[in-house]
Design an enzyme around this catalytic site. Sequence first.
Site, PDB file in Angstrom:
ATOM      1  N   THR A 124      -2.350 -17.269   0.481  1.00 19.72           N
ATOM      2  CA  THR A 124      -3.041 -16.048   0.053  1.00 19.72           C
ATOM      3  C   THR A 124      -2.905 -15.932  -1.452  1.00 19.72           C
ATOM      4  OG1 THR A 124      -2.747 -14.850   2.101  1.00 19.72           O
ATOM      5  CG2 THR A 124      -2.673 -13.529   0.111  1.00 19.72           C
ATOM      6  N   ARG A 152      -9.005 -10.918  14.066  1.00 21.95           N
ATOM      7  CA  ARG A 152      -7.646 -10.567  13.634  1.00 21.95           C
ATOM      8  C   ARG A 152      -7.679 -10.021  12.197  1.00 21.95           C
ATOM      9  NH1 ARG A 152      -4.143 -12.416   9.175  1.00 21.95           N
ATOM     10  NH2 ARG A 152      -1.989 -12.212   9.845  1.00 21.95           N
ATOM     11  N   VAL A 153      -7.021  -8.907  11.995  1.00 26.46           N
ATOM     12  CA  VAL A 153      -6.888  -8.334  10.655  1.00 26.46           C
ATOM     13  C   VAL A 153      -5.417  -8.381  10.282  1.00 26.46           C
ATOM     14  CG1 VAL A 153      -7.157  -6.251   9.271  1.00 26.46           C
ATOM     15  CG2 VAL A 153      -8.929  -6.890  10.920  1.00 26.46           C
ATOM     16  N   GLY A 154      -5.123  -8.972   9.137  1.00 27.01           N
ATOM     17  CA  GLY A 154      -3.730  -9.112   8.705  1.00 27.01           C
ATOM     18  C   GLY A 154      -3.313  -7.981   7.784  1.00 27.01           C
ATOM     19  N   ASP A 155      -2.258  -8.249   7.027  1.00 28.76           N
ATOM     20  CA  ASP A 155      -1.733  -7.248   6.097  1.00 28.76           C
ATOM     21  C   ASP A 155      -2.672  -6.994   4.919  1.00 28.76           C
ATOM     22  OD1 ASP A 155      -1.082 -10.002   5.411  1.00 28.76           O
ATOM     23  OD2 ASP A 155       0.011  -9.188   3.698  1.00 28.76           O
ATOM     24  N   GLY A 176       2.684 -13.953   2.851  1.00 25.29           N
ATOM     25  CA  GLY A 176       3.597 -14.213   3.962  1.00 25.29           C
ATOM     26  C   GLY A 176       2.886 -13.919   5.272  1.00 25.29           C
ATOM     27  N   HIS A 177       3.642 -13.951   6.348  1.00 24.59           N
ATOM     28  CA  HIS A 177       3.069 -13.721   7.676  1.00 24.59           C
ATOM     29  C   HIS A 177       2.670 -12.244   7.785  1.00 24.59           C
ATOM     30  CE1 HIS A 177       3.766 -13.131  12.165  1.00 24.59           C
ATOM     31  NE2 HIS A 177       2.701 -13.906  12.060  1.00 24.59           N
ATOM     32  N   GLY A 178       1.357 -12.003   7.909  1.00 27.77           N
ATOM     33  CA  GLY A 178       0.835 -10.650   7.794  1.00 27.77           C
ATOM     34  C   GLY A 178       1.428  -9.657   8.775  1.00 27.77           C
TER      35      GLY A 178
HETATM   36  N1  ASP Z   1      -0.589 -12.519   4.491  1.00 23.63           N
HETATM   37  C1  ASP Z   1      -1.659 -13.375   4.941  1.00 23.63           C
HETATM   38  C2  ASP Z   1      -2.092 -12.946   6.316  1.00 23.63           C
HETATM   39  O1  ASP Z   1      -1.263 -12.793   7.184  1.00 23.63           O
HETATM   40  C3  ASP Z   1      -1.313 -14.833   4.963  1.00 23.63           C
HETATM   41  C4  ASP Z   1      -0.743 -15.378   3.673  1.00 23.63           C
HETATM   42  O2  ASP Z   1      -0.088 -14.676   2.919  1.00 23.63           O
HETATM   43  O3  ASP Z   1      -0.957 -16.572   3.413  1.00 23.63           O
HETATM   44  O4  ASP Z   1      -3.259 -12.801   6.542  1.00 23.63           O
END
Ligand code: ASP
Length: 263
Positions: A124, A152-155, A176-178
Amino acid sequence: MDAVVEAVTILENNPAYNAGRGSVLNVKGEVEMDALVMDGRTLGSGAVSAVRRVANPIQLARLVMEKTSHLCLTAEGASKFARAMGVPEVPEESLITDYATMRWKKNLNPDANPVKCQMGEMGTVGAVAVDKEGNVACATSTGGMINKMEGRVGDTPCIGCGGYADNQIGAVSPTGHGETIMKVTLPRLILFHMEQGKGPKEASDMGLAYMKERVSGLGGVITVDPTGQWAARFNSLQMSWAAAQQDQLHYGLYHGEDFTEPV
Ligand code: ASP
């Protein structure tokens, strides 16, 4: 705002990153992107989620902030808004790289370890900035997580999760992992520590440490405060980052690195 949107636009156009061209693919092999901007002067914010066929989602997020009374537009509604704003629709193939296709196929394999395949492979992009008057802004853009479910909607497009900017405190953009970032609202948590008197570096480390302890999450952030103090901190294996201040360029990739050169 101009600086963060321009920086993120350049990174979206660079196929090495998971945003714009080079985005990871969803489980159906399609590109769905999320992006957010926030202006610390007004707390105005704009975001798009699960948007398709635009080259620069970050510019569309800025248009949501500036031209609508809403904070976030999603999927087909975001595409319709893009058309209404004269943002050109690009062919989906122009956003898909061979590398993204290869990783998508690899992750379709039922033997693939999804966690292992994701870690260290995110990318990201984000930017934070402070101007000479102490105005702060943030921008974040992503293709999301590899082989995510459709829709899917992330952070990233969620205010306080994919970034936050407030002139009274500072600005943060995370990666990071959303789902994990959202559980602890990482950027807003870091700004909370800054409100309690911590500097950007210590507050960023505290936020990342909490995410690790509480929900086993790894990631990274870039943080500024209105006086121009900044930090690029991560507890993932690596994070490529750069900072420009006055006539100095700082950059690094691994822990303990901080190269400095004249701009
Ligand atoms: N934060 C992003 C998401 O989960 C992924 C990333 O940071 O690479 O969509």
